[in-house]
Design a protein around this motif. Sequence first.
Motif, mmCIF file in Angstrom:
data_model
loop_
_atom_site.group_PDB
_atom_site.id
_atom_site.type_symbol
_atom_site.label_atom_id
_atom_site.label_comp_id
_atom_site.label_asym_id
_atom_site.label_seq_id
_atom_site.Cartn_x
_atom_site.Cartn_y
_atom_site.Cartn_z
ATOM 1 N N PRO A 204 0.822 -1.215 0.000
ATOM 2 C CA PRO A 204 0.000 0.000 0.000
ATOM 3 C C PRO A 204 0.859 1.270 0.000
ATOM 4 C CG PRO A 204 -0.889 -1.581 1.546
ATOM 5 C CD PRO A 204 0.416 -2.150 1.074
ATOM 6 N N ASN A 205 0.423 2.255 -0.812
ATOM 7 C CA ASN A 205 1.052 3.576 -0.930
ATOM 8 C C ASN A 205 2.392 3.569 -1.677
ATOM 9 O OD1 ASN A 205 -1.061 4.831 0.574
ATOM 10 N ND2 ASN A 205 -0.092 4.073 2.454
ATOM 11 N N GLN A 206 2.806 2.436 -2.202
ATOM 12 C CA GLN A 206 4.006 2.385 -3.009
ATOM 13 C C GLN A 206 3.630 2.383 -4.496
ATOM 14 O OE1 GLN A 206 6.238 -1.064 -1.710
ATOM 15 N NE2 GLN A 206 7.026 -0.035 0.117
ATOM 16 N N GLY A 207 4.619 2.595 -5.354
ATOM 17 C CA GLY A 207 4.381 2.557 -6.790
ATOM 18 C C GLY A 207 4.246 3.939 -7.402
ATOM 19 N N ILE A 208 3.711 3.972 -8.612
ATOM 20 C CA ILE A 208 3.625 5.201 -9.393
ATOM 21 C C ILE A 208 2.576 6.146 -8.802
ATOM 22 C CG2 ILE A 208 3.083 6.154 -11.673
ATOM 23 C CD1 ILE A 208 4.056 3.493 -12.847
ATOM 24 N N LEU A 209 2.983 7.394 -8.602
ATOM 25 C CA LEU A 209 2.074 8.415 -8.091
ATOM 26 C C LEU A 209 1.545 9.307 -9.205
ATOM 27 C CD1 LEU A 209 3.999 9.527 -4.858
ATOM 28 C CD2 LEU A 209 2.290 7.708 -5.119
ATOM 29 N N ALA A 210 2.355 9.587 -10.206
ATOM 30 C CA ALA A 210 1.911 10.449 -11.311
ATOM 31 C C ALA A 210 2.914 10.353 -12.458
ATOM 32 C CB ALA A 210 1.769 11.898 -10.852
ATOM 33 N N SER A 211 2.434 10.673 -13.661
ATOM 34 C CA SER A 211 3.298 10.741 -14.842
ATOM 35 C C SER A 211 2.944 11.970 -15.665
ATOM 36 C CB SER A 211 3.142 9.485 -15.712
ATOM 37 O OG SER A 211 3.661 8.348 -15.065
ATOM 38 N N LYS A 212 3.922 12.492 -16.377
ATOM 39 C CA LYS A 212 3.726 13.632 -17.271
ATOM 40 C C LYS A 212 4.533 13.364 -18.531
ATOM 41 C CE LYS A 212 2.894 18.090 -18.397
ATOM 42 N NZ LYS A 212 1.560 18.690 -18.561
ATOM 43 N N ILE A 213 3.841 13.281 -19.686
ATOM 44 C CA ILE A 213 4.502 12.989 -20.953
ATOM 45 C C ILE A 213 4.097 14.045 -21.970
ATOM 46 C CG2 ILE A 213 4.788 11.297 -22.818
ATOM 47 C CD1 ILE A 213 4.239 9.097 -20.827
ATOM 48 N N VAL A 214 5.087 14.604 -22.686
ATOM 49 C CA VAL A 214 4.826 15.644 -23.682
ATOM 50 C C VAL A 214 5.553 15.295 -24.980
ATOM 51 C CG1 VAL A 214 4.529 17.431 -21.926
ATOM 52 C CG2 VAL A 214 6.777 17.090 -22.981
#
Length: 497
Positions: A204-214
């Motif tokens: 729990p609470n581990q892993g990907i939090l956000a991504s930004k791709i441009v």
Amino acid sequence: MMNDSIGIRSLAISFGGIIRTNDYWLENFPELIPQEKPKRVRISHSREFTSGQNVLDIWSQAVAPYLSDPFRGNVERRVVDIDESSLTLEYRAAKDALNAAQISPQEVDLMIVASLFPQQLGHGNAVYLAQKLGLNCPAWNLESTCSSALVALQNAHALIQTGAYRNVLVVVSHTASQTVDDADSLAWSMGDAAGAFIVDRLKPNQGILASKIVSTAATCGAYVHELVTDAQGQPQIRTRTGENVSTLAETSVDFVRTCCEGVAAAAGLTLADIDFFAFNTPTAWYTSVCTQALGINAAKTINLYPRYANIGSVMAIANLYHAAHECKISENSLVLVYTKGASATAAATIMRWGDVALGSVPTSPLSLTQEPEKIHLAEIQKSSISREKLLAASLQQQRQMLETYLLEWLSHSLQIPISQINQDQPLTLLLGSLMGFLFKTQIENDLKVQVPIEKFFGENNLNHLIEMLLNQLALTKVLASTSLVNTDTEEREQLTL
């Protein structure tokens, strides 16, 4: 925000079996190496770095310390041996990642593969790698140049999030040493590697939090890939730098700020909250560019370029692997990974690091020390010329002033007497693309003019450059005088009324 506890479960890297040092070029292609070791180029920017600083100032000052090295910070690179290929490197990395995670090939639900470049012309390695690994699941190819690993990670996360798959094996490779001519100095920077990771559900609470791709469409044409035939008449991809290569520098700061600040906001964090940054390192100075652009402490990142050179899409995985192996990151650390792929995408991902199992440790470097990379500032030199001085001079004086200014810069930068500089020689042969970019930057900062990068390619020489600058100055004078005439006319009309 993607707080659903999906992220990297295991990580592995694999490299070409040959460690090639600079001695290879010194022995086989000595004509590529300058006979005299140039001294550091002096850049005329003396300001401290800030997050709002001029893009080219940051790039130029990061590059400047490496101009004293004819190899531009290249020390070692791993390249494939005669019995190796992108497929063999991918297989080793994938097997290592599976073993580290204690997952059998039959337990893999999906495999995403990004091969730059695949073993065969046409489609990528996915189906061949699946067959070699003995997978029973779907396998497909994905490609986004140096951002392939993060783009594949985002895809894997989304597919697990929807419930379509339980886990995903991601494999990326970069074997560019096979596509460049060893007689081209671009070969100095090309290494071969593969990386693999398992994406799965974590604590729990581990892993990907956000991504930004441009999109990085602005960099299209920075590299050119052509189909040629080798000595045996077999088709082969050949890579060289293109005439749009300067956009890699011109867009570097904007992309890293857009992605990293954007992903931090999406995760509800600030950059100060991040424990470790993993940047892609296609050049020796790229880490310095990123840390200065973001205003972060260089101790929070790592630079493996002297060890591996440019390993493309594997850079992000290798940086994460070594950071974890050297205990720079540990379970529950907040980690931001940033990559920039030419003619593709720039991407950033924030993750809370899990209990990530690591594959086997790569072979140690031959000649490198463990001294960490430092960020150097360039020496300062005040320019002897200015736009104002030129505009106040006659045409003949302008020509002489420009010629003296440009020749002095070249003499100092190349460490050769002015008498040895042939003004009719194409600038691309005299300078190369990196020094040409710095020359362009210096002129634009000193004279407040725009110089198209094309003026440093093809048959353009110093005389052509002087003519172009004289035309720019003449146009500036005309526009200024027109503005004064219009102002006088308006004032006379107002007085009449």
